[in-house]
Scaffold this active site. Sequence first.
Site, PDB file in Angstrom:
ATOM      1  N   CYS A   1       9.286 110.410 -48.072  1.00 52.87           N
ATOM      2  CA  CYS A   1       9.552 110.030 -46.690  1.00 52.87           C
ATOM      3  C   CYS A   1      10.712 109.034 -46.699  1.00 52.87           C
ATOM      4  CB  CYS A   1       8.305 109.394 -46.071  1.00 52.87           C
ATOM      5  SG  CYS A   1       8.603 108.703 -44.434  1.00 52.87           S
TER       6      CYS A   1
ATOM      7  N   ASP B   1       5.821 113.197 -49.843  1.00 51.81           N
ATOM      8  CA  ASP B   1       5.509 114.286 -48.925  1.00 51.81           C
ATOM      9  C   ASP B   1       5.348 115.547 -49.760  1.00 51.81           C
ATOM     10  OD1 ASP B   1       5.607 112.932 -46.446  1.00 51.81           O
ATOM     11  OD2 ASP B   1       7.797 113.020 -46.438  1.00 51.81           O
TER      12      ASP B   1
ATOM     13  N   GLU C   1      19.615 132.029 -60.090  1.00 49.15           N
ATOM     14  CA  GLU C   1      19.004 131.905 -61.419  1.00 49.15           C
ATOM     15  C   GLU C   1      17.802 130.973 -61.268  1.00 49.15           C
ATOM     16  OE1 GLU C   1      17.555 130.764 -64.751  1.00 49.15           O
ATOM     17  OE2 GLU C   1      18.912 129.199 -63.995  1.00 49.15           O
TER      18      GLU C   1
ATOM     19  N   HIS D   1      11.197 116.160 -43.293  1.00 48.19           N
ATOM     20  CA  HIS D   1      10.766 117.522 -43.629  1.00 48.19           C
ATOM     21  C   HIS D   1      11.781 118.561 -43.190  1.00 48.19           C
ATOM     22  CE1 HIS D   1       6.382 115.897 -43.205  1.00 48.19           C
ATOM     23  NE2 HIS D   1       6.913 115.561 -44.363  1.00 48.19           N
TER      24      HIS D   1
END
Length: 154
Positions: A52, A59, A75, A93
């Site tokens: 956060c 988180d 890859e 987020h």
Amino acid sequence: MTKTDVSGLSQLGTKVDLPQNPEEAVLERVPSGHGGTDFVVRFTAPEFTSLCPMTGQPDFAHLVIDYVPDGWLVESKSLKLFLHSFRNHGAFHEDCTIDIAKRLVSLLSPKWLRIGAYWYPRGGIPIDVFWQTGSPPEGVWLPDQGVPTYRGRG
């Protein structure tokens, strides 16, 4: 069966230190070898972590990334290191989710890409973030992302 050229890869098959942040992380790609064939590649990261940006608290999210290649594949070791580089990175987020998707789009120029980020609750509220580049190519099979809506105890 086609042989994939891996000569330009710098991380696969070698010991690599974990990047300290997403900007430092190197994403690598390999040729698909299946031009003209539309197929979906899925990566699932059920234990994605970041910090956060306000509290520094961890988180956690369950990420599902689907894409239809147009010449390039990411890859997988470089993707793993890139995703792990968020472990000590502070961002909201929504920013983490969209930044991951945009880095992959920039690297691969896929025909289509979507990301579903199912964040575990903070303050009692789960935050789910979804983004895609547009409509998927006609005829590709897109399985459900398979992550149930958060229900807590219920």
